[in-house]
Design an enzyme around this catalytic site. Sequence first.
Site, mmCIF file in Angstrom:
data_model
loop_
_atom_site.group_PDB
_atom_site.id
_atom_site.type_symbol
_atom_site.label_atom_id
_atom_site.label_comp_id
_atom_site.label_asym_id
_atom_site.label_seq_id
_atom_site.Cartn_x
_atom_site.Cartn_y
_atom_site.Cartn_z
ATOM 1 N N MET A 34 -8.304 -1.655 12.026
ATOM 2 C CA MET A 34 -8.360 -0.872 13.256
ATOM 3 C C MET A 34 -9.534 0.113 13.198
ATOM 4 O O MET A 34 -9.579 1.082 13.951
ATOM 5 C CB MET A 34 -7.036 -0.146 13.495
ATOM 6 C CG MET A 34 -5.865 -1.138 13.644
ATOM 7 S SD MET A 34 -4.580 -0.623 14.791
ATOM 8 C CE MET A 34 -4.006 0.872 13.999
ATOM 9 N N LEU A 37 -13.222 3.080 8.993
ATOM 10 C CA LEU A 37 -13.037 2.478 7.674
ATOM 11 C C LEU A 37 -13.204 3.483 6.546
ATOM 12 O O LEU A 37 -14.121 4.312 6.554
ATOM 13 C CB LEU A 37 -14.039 1.337 7.502
ATOM 14 C CG LEU A 37 -13.986 0.269 8.600
ATOM 15 C CD1 LEU A 37 -15.069 -0.785 8.365
ATOM 16 C CD2 LEU A 37 -12.606 -0.381 8.678
ATOM 17 N N HIS A 41 -10.176 0.235 3.025
ATOM 18 C CA HIS A 41 -10.627 -0.954 3.761
ATOM 19 C C HIS A 41 -11.752 -1.657 3.017
ATOM 20 O O HIS A 41 -11.790 -2.890 2.948
ATOM 21 C CB HIS A 41 -11.200 -0.558 5.138
ATOM 22 C CG HIS A 41 -10.216 0.066 6.067
ATOM 23 N ND1 HIS A 41 -10.210 1.412 6.351
ATOM 24 C CD2 HIS A 41 -9.218 -0.472 6.798
ATOM 25 C CE1 HIS A 41 -9.260 1.678 7.229
ATOM 26 N NE2 HIS A 41 -8.621 0.555 7.513
ATOM 27 N N GLY A 185 -3.937 -5.092 2.937
ATOM 28 C CA GLY A 185 -3.683 -4.078 1.923
ATOM 29 C C GLY A 185 -2.196 -3.931 1.646
ATOM 30 O O GLY A 185 -1.372 -3.958 2.551
ATOM 31 N N LYS A 187 -0.858 -1.264 0.719
ATOM 32 C CA LYS A 187 -0.382 0.043 1.187
ATOM 33 C C LYS A 187 0.575 -0.174 2.351
ATOM 34 O O LYS A 187 1.628 0.453 2.422
ATOM 35 C CB LYS A 187 -1.535 0.926 1.611
ATOM 36 C CG LYS A 187 -1.029 2.092 2.454
ATOM 37 C CD LYS A 187 -1.901 3.273 2.386
ATOM 38 C CE LYS A 187 -1.380 4.354 3.303
ATOM 39 N NZ LYS A 187 -1.387 3.917 4.716
#
Lengths: 318, 318
Positions: A34, A37, A41, A185, A187
């Site tokens: 999105m 960065l 990212h 990711g 996360k």
Amino acid sequence: MASEPEVIRDKTAMRRWSRSHRSKGKTLAFVPTMGFLHEGHLALVRAAGALADLTVVSVYVNPGQFAPSEDLDAYPADLRGDLHKLADLGVHAVFCPTNLYDYGEGGGRGEVQARRTEGAVGSSGLPVSCLEAAAGDGSGHETWVRVEKLERGLCGMSRPVFFRGVATVVAKLFNIVEPDIAVFGKKDYQQWRIICRMVRDLDFAVKIIGSEIVRESDGLAMSSRNVRLSPEEREKALSIYKSLSKAKYAALHEQSTCQELKSLVVQLVTEAGGIIDYVEIVEQESLIPVEEINRPAVICIAAWFGTVRLIDNMEINP
Amino acid sequence: MASEPEVIRDKTAMRRWSRSHRSKGKTLAFVPTMGFLHEGHLALVRAAGALADLTVVSVYVNPGQFAPSEDLDAYPADLRGDLHKLADLGVHAVFCPTNLYDYGEGGGRGEVQARRTEGAVGSSGLPVSCLEAAAGDGSGHETWVRVEKLERGLCGMSRPVFFRGVATVVAKLFNIVEPDIAVFGKKDYQQWRIICRMVRDLDFAVKIIGSEIVRESDGLAMSSRNVRLSPEEREKALSIYKSLSKAKYAALHEQSTCQELKSLVVQLVTEAGGIIDYVEIVEQESLIPVEEINRPAVICIAAWFGTVRLIDNMEINP
């Protein structure tokens, strides 16, 4: 000095680019983002670059995954900065569409209702995202990919349209970009598992790679939302990483029960000034809560610091 | 004499076949079926054959679109006969997987619960299909494509899992077969519109063609379920076509209201001994009910004759 990535705004042009390279035998790795960065990212982009001949990154803030009460308006953006960072990493194409839900004349314009409104519930009683306008002639976007069990717990509890929106936009992006590999990711742990399951269940020809969490030097997991923390809030937010680390240690070395581990995290984060959304210990694949850590598990947390909601997690492999 | 189609049972082999031909510049048209092919299916296959270099037909009875209370067990099958018919039409490949929901070791075996059970509602309160076993370790299929508005009315009322299952299996098949074009019959009008919308909303790179209804010489719409009608029931079922034709005539020439048109169909079918599930007049694209036929509409019916539920429709273009 790497060459500039090709910036593509149109779905058809994106697919054409992709097919022209794939028809020459090139493999393609894709990282959907999105934007805004950060190093987290960029780690995904580097991982992607190592796995295929060409790397495509998308930059698109997806209204379909925000509820009207959430922070779509406040989501940070910096496309110019993003393009510089991606150029430095040798990315070949950046897909940054204006509106992925605009289907042209008579086909729904994908209007976005991003104002903060309470009661984000449609006429059917189902929750709605920023994408779904109140009125409608029946021509707007209405297809949603639901990963019905995995989407329910953890972040799905407080964000009922979130994973529906994520799975749907990723399905769209896969159909437009047609990558061989996509990198997500860890996360966003639940998101990663949901995408893995979606790919399996819908037979997408895309291999999903989960990439490890990237943290600041003090342990805070990198997130685009971190910039919205005040210095004090940021300091308090370190309690997330500290408490997860303590819980992991306790799980592996002190035979603590899951209840004790969760209480430990709740206590430390709350004492630091965070407001807990949830702390859960779940199986790594099914995300089903566990009582006891006798198989691969993951401890997941969401907590508010001021107006910013942060998530983090830590895998525990006994 | 056409050569025999290649019979492919494995997902990976199917995609490999498809990609090997597409990489040589061949275009591919696809017709998904549940087998037991009749002249209606063969018309779709012929249409497909005229639109692309190669034709692929799938034969798969999809448990994901049947509720446990429905007729999955009773659905007729004749793969050998189907293959003969498809060979005669010059079809290049027939994809007939054993189980599209078997994801291998530790990944859900896609067990099917096809026994007739009442109360086909899962623990979440949502309806469940034959695919979703009562128990589960969280590894089974759980991703569903929902076309949220179009799936609700008409057949969606009495078959709450049907279109979820259809959209999902078609998404899977598109991802496996990777066709350029797919052909659907307009007899399953709502299904056709749902697939069109899904393709648009999820950006599938597949062009959808709607093929006209094929009828027996006496007007009965062809359906695999027709063989389960007794001779008497079959005779009674002609009331569907007759009443739709009368309603269409009345709409175009007698300025009847939609309420009058629907009452006419209900009356004629009921008098013949059919049990009405629904009769609706809706917009052709949005399937939103109309009061007055001042734009392209379609009159849709579902009715029971004995234990067989038949559907039919007729477009009305004023």
